[in-house]
Design a protein around this motif. Structure first.
Motif, PDB file in Angstrom:
ATOM      1  N   PRO A 145      42.076  37.299  53.775  1.00 21.76           N
ATOM      2  CA  PRO A 145      42.370  37.345  52.339  1.00 21.76           C
ATOM      3  C   PRO A 145      42.706  38.771  51.902  1.00 21.76           C
ATOM      4  O   PRO A 145      42.020  39.719  52.267  1.00 21.76           O
ATOM      5  CB  PRO A 145      41.075  36.881  51.684  1.00 21.76           C
ATOM      6  CG  PRO A 145      40.237  36.314  52.768  1.00 21.76           C
ATOM      7  CD  PRO A 145      40.713  36.879  54.057  1.00 21.76           C
ATOM      8  N   ARG A 175      44.128  41.042  48.392  1.00 20.98           N
ATOM      9  CA  ARG A 175      44.524  41.154  46.982  1.00 20.98           C
ATOM     10  C   ARG A 175      45.312  42.444  46.832  1.00 20.98           C
ATOM     11  O   ARG A 175      44.861  43.499  47.264  1.00 20.98           O
ATOM     12  CB  ARG A 175      43.304  41.200  46.069  1.00 20.98           C
ATOM     13  CG  ARG A 175      42.662  39.875  45.877  1.00 20.98           C
ATOM     14  CD  ARG A 175      41.648  39.937  44.726  1.00 20.98           C
ATOM     15  NE  ARG A 175      40.854  38.744  44.742  1.00 20.98           N
ATOM     16  CZ  ARG A 175      39.576  38.686  45.087  1.00 20.98           C
ATOM     17  NH1 ARG A 175      38.926  39.776  45.401  1.00 20.98           N
ATOM     18  NH2 ARG A 175      38.936  37.546  45.084  1.00 20.98           N
ATOM     19  N   GLU A 215      47.481  37.558  45.155  1.00 18.86           N
ATOM     20  CA  GLU A 215      46.494  37.088  46.138  1.00 18.86           C
ATOM     21  C   GLU A 215      47.253  36.409  47.262  1.00 18.86           C
ATOM     22  O   GLU A 215      48.057  35.510  47.021  1.00 18.86           O
ATOM     23  CB  GLU A 215      45.503  36.140  45.481  1.00 18.86           C
ATOM     24  CG  GLU A 215      44.630  36.853  44.469  1.00 18.86           C
ATOM     25  CD  GLU A 215      43.416  36.056  44.046  1.00 18.86           C
ATOM     26  OE1 GLU A 215      43.137  35.002  44.651  1.00 18.86           O
ATOM     27  OE2 GLU A 215      42.738  36.517  43.116  1.00 18.86           O
ATOM     28  N   THR A 216      46.991  36.850  48.490  1.00 18.63           N
ATOM     29  CA  THR A 216      47.763  36.367  49.632  1.00 18.63           C
ATOM     30  C   THR A 216      46.919  36.459  50.903  1.00 18.63           C
ATOM     31  O   THR A 216      45.714  36.718  50.834  1.00 18.63           O
ATOM     32  CB  THR A 216      49.081  37.169  49.756  1.00 18.63           C
ATOM     33  OG1 THR A 216      49.883  36.585  50.781  1.00 18.63           O
ATOM     34  CG2 THR A 216      48.833  38.635  50.030  1.00 18.63           C
TER      35      THR A 216
END
Length: 161
Positions: free
Chosen positions: A59, A61, A72-73
């Motif tokens: 994760p 940000r 968010e990716t």
């Protein structure tokens, strides 16, 4: 071929994405064996990275500095120098960023200063790959990232059926 540094002021053009000055004309990277007994095989015309990258989905940000937007990716790969991720929003080269990366469940995110160093259209989609370089990496964060990379590259091969 690269010994004379004649390539430094030559623009390198990439389809539908970006132009980089000061990049050798050829720098393909093939990473194979990431996570298999710590073996990373790098095949390239000229390696520009100072540390290896590992393929991983973490994760992430992204906070473009001076903008209220948060992206968010997930990461695609990670190294001591930076990461590659997907983004629904194009961020030009040299865009200053604050980046949070979570290295594991229950762990606090690493908050890093960074900038975009390249971008590329994702084929057949409306997203972009972003190449992000970390800036002013503290010794503590360098150790945490290094331990994570060592842990990922030392995982044993899955048993064959």
């Amino acid at each position: 071929m690269f010994g004379d540094n004649s390539w430094k002021d030559t623009p390198v053009r990439y389809p539908k994405s970006y132009t980089i000055y000061g990049t050798p004309p050829i720098w393909p990277v093939i990473l194979t064996g990431a996570g298999h007994h710590g073996m990373l095989q790098l095949l390239m015309a000229e390696e520009r990275r100072r540390s290896p990258r590992v393929n991983c989905l973490l994760p992430v940000r992204i906070y473009p500095r001076g903008e209220p937007q948060v992206i968010e990716t997930l990461s695609k790969d990670l190294g001591l120098g930076g990461l590659k991720c997907l983004s629904p929003v194009l961020k030009p080269v040299s865009t200053p960023l604050s980046v949070e990366v979570i290295l594991g469940a229950g762990e606090a995110p690493l908050s890093l200063r960074a900038k975009t160093v390249w971008f590329q259209d994702v084929p057949h989609g409306d997203q972009f790959y972003l190449g992000i370089a970390f800036e002013d990496l503290s010794e503590q964060y360098r150790r945490l990232l290094s331990r994570y990379i060592d842990r990922v590259t030392s995982q044993p091969l899955p048993a064959k059926s």
